[in-house]
Design a protein around this motif. Structure first.
Motif, PDB file in Angstrom:
ATOM      1  N   ALA A  41       0.840  -1.200   0.000  1.00  0.00           N
ATOM      2  CA  ALA A  41       0.000   0.000   0.000  1.00  0.00           C
ATOM      3  C   ALA A  41       0.871   1.246   0.000  1.00  0.00           C
ATOM      4  O   ALA A  41       1.987   1.243   0.519  1.00  0.00           O
ATOM      5  CB  ALA A  41      -0.904   0.017   1.231  1.00  0.00           C
ATOM      6  N   THR A  42       0.335   2.306  -0.589  1.00  0.00           N
ATOM      7  CA  THR A  42       1.042   3.595  -0.575  1.00  0.00           C
ATOM      8  C   THR A  42       0.645   4.412   0.645  1.00  0.00           C
ATOM      9  O   THR A  42       1.158   5.510   0.842  1.00  0.00           O
ATOM     10  CB  THR A  42       0.723   4.408  -1.845  1.00  0.00           C
ATOM     11  OG1 THR A  42      -0.697   4.605  -1.918  1.00  0.00           O
ATOM     12  CG2 THR A  42       1.213   3.688  -3.086  1.00  0.00           C
ATOM     13  N   ALA A  43      -0.276   3.908   1.452  1.00  0.00           N
ATOM     14  CA  ALA A  43      -0.733   4.591   2.660  1.00  0.00           C
ATOM     15  C   ALA A  43      -1.030   3.545   3.724  1.00  0.00           C
ATOM     16  O   ALA A  43      -1.230   2.372   3.419  1.00  0.00           O
ATOM     17  CB  ALA A  43      -1.993   5.401   2.362  1.00  0.00           C
ATOM     18  N   GLN A  44      -1.078   3.986   4.975  1.00  0.00           N
ATOM     19  CA  GLN A  44      -1.395   3.089   6.084  1.00  0.00           C
ATOM     20  C   GLN A  44      -2.850   2.630   5.981  1.00  0.00           C
ATOM     21  O   GLN A  44      -3.752   3.439   5.775  1.00  0.00           O
ATOM     22  CB  GLN A  44      -1.159   3.802   7.422  1.00  0.00           C
ATOM     23  CG  GLN A  44      -1.391   2.945   8.639  1.00  0.00           C
ATOM     24  CD  GLN A  44      -0.416   1.791   8.762  1.00  0.00           C
ATOM     25  OE1 GLN A  44       0.721   1.877   8.331  1.00  0.00           O
ATOM     26  NE2 GLN A  44      -0.867   0.694   9.320  1.00  0.00           N
ATOM     27  N   ILE A  45      -3.074   1.343   6.116  1.00  0.00           N
ATOM     28  CA  ILE A  45      -4.423   0.758   6.073  1.00  0.00           C
ATOM     29  C   ILE A  45      -4.700   0.144   7.445  1.00  0.00           C
ATOM     30  O   ILE A  45      -3.863  -0.582   7.980  1.00  0.00           O
ATOM     31  CB  ILE A  45      -4.501  -0.369   5.005  1.00  0.00           C
ATOM     32  CG1 ILE A  45      -4.103   0.124   3.629  1.00  0.00           C
ATOM     33  CG2 ILE A  45      -5.868  -1.018   5.010  1.00  0.00           C
ATOM     34  CD1 ILE A  45      -5.115   0.940   2.915  1.00  0.00           C
ATOM     35  N   ASP A  46      -5.869   0.439   8.011  1.00  0.00           N
ATOM     36  CA  ASP A  46      -6.282  -0.209   9.255  1.00  0.00           C
ATOM     37  C   ASP A  46      -7.766  -0.534   9.167  1.00  0.00           C
ATOM     38  O   ASP A  46      -8.400  -0.315   8.135  1.00  0.00           O
ATOM     39  CB  ASP A  46      -5.933   0.642  10.485  1.00  0.00           C
ATOM     40  CG  ASP A  46      -6.626   2.000  10.492  1.00  0.00           C
ATOM     41  OD1 ASP A  46      -7.757   2.114   9.956  1.00  0.00           O
ATOM     42  OD2 ASP A  46      -6.053   2.955  11.041  1.00  0.00           O
ATOM     43  N   ALA A  53     -10.651   4.780   0.364  1.00  0.00           N
ATOM     44  CA  ALA A  53      -9.249   5.010   0.744  1.00  0.00           C
ATOM     45  C   ALA A  53      -8.388   3.786   0.423  1.00  0.00           C
ATOM     46  O   ALA A  53      -7.224   3.919   0.036  1.00  0.00           O
ATOM     47  CB  ALA A  53      -9.145   5.364   2.228  1.00  0.00           C
ATOM     48  N   ILE A  54      -8.954   2.595   0.569  1.00  0.00           N
ATOM     49  CA  ILE A  54      -8.228   1.367   0.217  1.00  0.00           C
ATOM     50  C   ILE A  54      -7.930   1.360  -1.277  1.00  0.00           C
ATOM     51  O   ILE A  54      -6.802   1.082  -1.704  1.00  0.00           O
ATOM     52  CB  ILE A  54      -9.033   0.114   0.632  1.00  0.00           C
ATOM     53  CG1 ILE A  54      -9.028  -0.025   2.157  1.00  0.00           C
ATOM     54  CG2 ILE A  54      -8.470  -1.145  -0.027  1.00  0.00           C
ATOM     55  CD1 ILE A  54      -9.991  -1.065   2.695  1.00  0.00           C
ATOM     56  N   LEU A  55      -8.920   1.672  -2.091  1.00  0.00           N
ATOM     57  CA  LEU A  55      -8.721   1.706  -3.548  1.00  0.00           C
ATOM     58  C   LEU A  55      -7.680   2.747  -3.930  1.00  0.00           C
ATOM     59  O   LEU A  55      -6.852   2.517  -4.819  1.00  0.00           O
ATOM     60  CB  LEU A  55     -10.047   1.965  -4.262  1.00  0.00           C
ATOM     61  CG  LEU A  55     -11.076   0.835  -4.147  1.00  0.00           C
ATOM     62  CD1 LEU A  55     -12.404   1.255  -4.763  1.00  0.00           C
ATOM     63  CD2 LEU A  55     -10.565  -0.447  -4.777  1.00  0.00           C
ATOM     64  N   THR A  56      -7.670   3.872  -3.238  1.00  0.00           N
ATOM     65  CA  THR A  56      -6.675   4.919  -3.496  1.00  0.00           C
ATOM     66  C   THR A  56      -5.282   4.444  -3.115  1.00  0.00           C
ATOM     67  O   THR A  56      -4.314   4.687  -3.847  1.00  0.00           O
ATOM     68  CB  THR A  56      -7.038   6.210  -2.730  1.00  0.00           C
ATOM     69  OG1 THR A  56      -8.316   6.669  -3.190  1.00  0.00           O
ATOM     70  CG2 THR A  56      -5.994   7.294  -2.939  1.00  0.00           C
ATOM     71  N   ALA A  57      -5.160   3.734  -1.999  1.00  0.00           N
ATOM     72  CA  ALA A  57      -3.851   3.268  -1.522  1.00  0.00           C
ATOM     73  C   ALA A  57      -3.209   2.265  -2.476  1.00  0.00           C
ATOM     74  O   ALA A  57      -1.985   2.159  -2.534  1.00  0.00           O
ATOM     75  CB  ALA A  57      -3.990   2.654  -0.134  1.00  0.00           C
ATOM     76  N   TYR A  58      -4.028   1.540  -3.222  1.00  0.00           N
ATOM     77  CA  TYR A  58      -3.521   0.539  -4.164  1.00  0.00           C
ATOM     78  C   TYR A  58      -3.776   0.944  -5.620  1.00  0.00           C
ATOM     79  O   TYR A  58      -3.744   0.101  -6.525  1.00  0.00           O
ATOM     80  CB  TYR A  58      -4.167  -0.832  -3.882  1.00  0.00           C
ATOM     81  CG  TYR A  58      -3.721  -1.417  -2.567  1.00  0.00           C
ATOM     82  CD1 TYR A  58      -2.488  -2.051  -2.450  1.00  0.00           C
ATOM     83  CD2 TYR A  58      -4.528  -1.314  -1.434  1.00  0.00           C
ATOM     84  CE1 TYR A  58      -2.074  -2.586  -1.244  1.00  0.00           C
ATOM     85  CE2 TYR A  58      -4.112  -1.846  -0.220  1.00  0.00           C
ATOM     86  CZ  TYR A  58      -2.882  -2.479  -0.134  1.00  0.00           C
ATOM     87  OH  TYR A  58      -2.481  -2.993   1.066  1.00  0.00           O
ATOM     88  N   GLU A  63      -4.615   0.158 -11.413  1.00  0.00           N
ATOM     89  CA  GLU A  63      -4.595   0.713 -12.774  1.00  0.00           C
ATOM     90  C   GLU A  63      -3.734  -0.141 -13.708  1.00  0.00           C
ATOM     91  O   GLU A  63      -4.084  -0.336 -14.877  1.00  0.00           O
ATOM     92  CB  GLU A  63      -4.124   2.164 -12.760  1.00  0.00           C
ATOM     93  CG  GLU A  63      -5.126   3.118 -12.140  1.00  0.00           C
ATOM     94  CD  GLU A  63      -6.524   3.027 -12.750  1.00  0.00           C
ATOM     95  OE1 GLU A  63      -6.659   2.992 -13.990  1.00  0.00           O
ATOM     96  OE2 GLU A  63      -7.505   2.973 -11.974  1.00  0.00           O
ATOM     97  N   ARG A  64      -2.624  -0.664 -13.195  1.00  0.00           N
ATOM     98  CA  ARG A  64      -1.761  -1.546 -13.996  1.00  0.00           C
ATOM     99  C   ARG A  64      -2.536  -2.792 -14.421  1.00  0.00           C
ATOM    100  O   ARG A  64      -2.523  -3.187 -15.596  1.00  0.00           O
ATOM    101  CB  ARG A  64      -0.514  -1.924 -13.185  1.00  0.00           C
ATOM    102  CG  ARG A  64       0.405  -2.940 -13.868  1.00  0.00           C
ATOM    103  CD  ARG A  64       1.650  -3.230 -13.035  1.00  0.00           C
ATOM    104  NE  ARG A  64       1.392  -3.604 -11.664  1.00  0.00           N
ATOM    105  CZ  ARG A  64       1.146  -4.849 -11.253  1.00  0.00           C
ATOM    106  NH1 ARG A  64       1.119  -5.838 -12.123  1.00  0.00           N
ATOM    107  NH2 ARG A  64       0.948  -5.105  -9.983  1.00  0.00           N
ATOM    108  N   ILE A 154      -9.818  -6.593  -2.476  1.00  0.00           N
ATOM    109  CA  ILE A 154     -10.147  -5.832  -3.676  1.00  0.00           C
ATOM    110  C   ILE A 154     -10.465  -6.842  -4.762  1.00  0.00           C
ATOM    111  O   ILE A 154      -9.738  -7.825  -4.944  1.00  0.00           O
ATOM    112  CB  ILE A 154      -8.967  -4.931  -4.096  1.00  0.00           C
ATOM    113  CG1 ILE A 154      -8.695  -3.869  -3.028  1.00  0.00           C
ATOM    114  CG2 ILE A 154      -9.248  -4.279  -5.455  1.00  0.00           C
ATOM    115  CD1 ILE A 154      -7.432  -3.054  -3.273  1.00  0.00           C
ATOM    116  N   ARG A 155     -11.570  -6.602  -5.484  1.00  0.00           N
ATOM    117  CA  ARG A 155     -11.977  -7.494  -6.569  1.00  0.00           C
ATOM    118  C   ARG A 155     -11.981  -6.704  -7.873  1.00  0.00           C
ATOM    119  O   ARG A 155     -12.420  -5.555  -7.900  1.00  0.00           O
ATOM    120  CB  ARG A 155     -13.376  -8.054  -6.321  1.00  0.00           C
ATOM    121  CG  ARG A 155     -13.519  -8.731  -4.975  1.00  0.00           C
ATOM    122  CD  ARG A 155     -14.872  -9.347  -4.759  1.00  0.00           C
ATOM    123  NE  ARG A 155     -15.949  -8.364  -4.826  1.00  0.00           N
ATOM    124  CZ  ARG A 155     -17.253  -8.671  -4.744  1.00  0.00           C
ATOM    125  NH1 ARG A 155     -17.629  -9.927  -4.604  1.00  0.00           N
ATOM    126  NH2 ARG A 155     -18.177  -7.735  -4.804  1.00  0.00           N
TER     127      ARG A 155
END
Length: 180
Positions: A41-46, A53-58, A63-64, A154-155
């Motif tokens: 992740a690019t951000a802390q997930i809890d 926010a989860i989708l943004t972090a990954y 996108e790849r 994430i699906r």
């Protein structure tokens, strides 16, 4: 810890391969066309992190994959421990089935057991936090989330209808170990 165990499909006691090494798992699955990789992740997930926010972090990895696989829909699914519908939800996935599209899951939190029936072998992949698995379309498989599941995943879908399963009518899933 992530694991791959390969069985002879007619004998759950006949273990042909077992590894907890991520590179070995990825390499072994690649030989049968299954993608397995680790994401960060690019951000802390809890547990309080929103699905957006989860989708943004990954987002970079998502996108790849969307560009590579043509995926149209992305969402997040979560199940908390103690869910009163856990048994019913678990049974929804514990039969051998196929999909007309890839089944792509990334485990943000928790775990799940993907069981793939390829040729004369069953590949049981224990996916943990940080693991991505992509099961190719039309691959016979089943999934076990455990008796008291707890996971966030994430699906990604090609089909805008989401998860659509077609049973193979096989009882093979009842012959192999469950998550717990």
């Amino acid at each position: 810890m992530s694991q791959l165990t390969i069985y002879n499909d007619n004998n759950a006691n006949d273990i042909l391969f077992h590894s907890e090494d991520l590179s070995a798992i990825a390499n072994e699955l690649k030989t049968v066309g299954v993608r397995f990789e680790q994401w960060q992740a690019t951000a802390q997930i809890d547990q309080e992190t929103s699905h957006d926010a989860i989708l943004t972090a990954y987002a970079n990895d998502i996108e790849r994959l969307k560009a590579e696989g043509g995926y149209q829909t992305v969402d997040v699914i979560s199940l908390a421990k103690g869910n009163p519908n856990a048994s019913e939800l678990r049974s929804k996935f514990l039969f051998e089935h196929t999909h007309s599209e890839d089944e792509v899951r990334f485990f943000v939190k928790g775990q799940g057991l993907f069981c793939l029936h390829l040729g004369d072998k069953v590949y049981q992949v224990l996916c943990q936090q940080g693991d991505l698995i992509s099961v190719p379309e039309l691959t016979p498989h089943w999934f076990d989330m455990g008796s008291d599941p707890e996971f966030t995943a994430i699906r990604l879908f090609n089909n805008t209808e989401g998860w659509v399963a077609k049973s193979t009518e096989s009882t093979i899933a009842t012959n192999f170990p469950l998550l717990d």
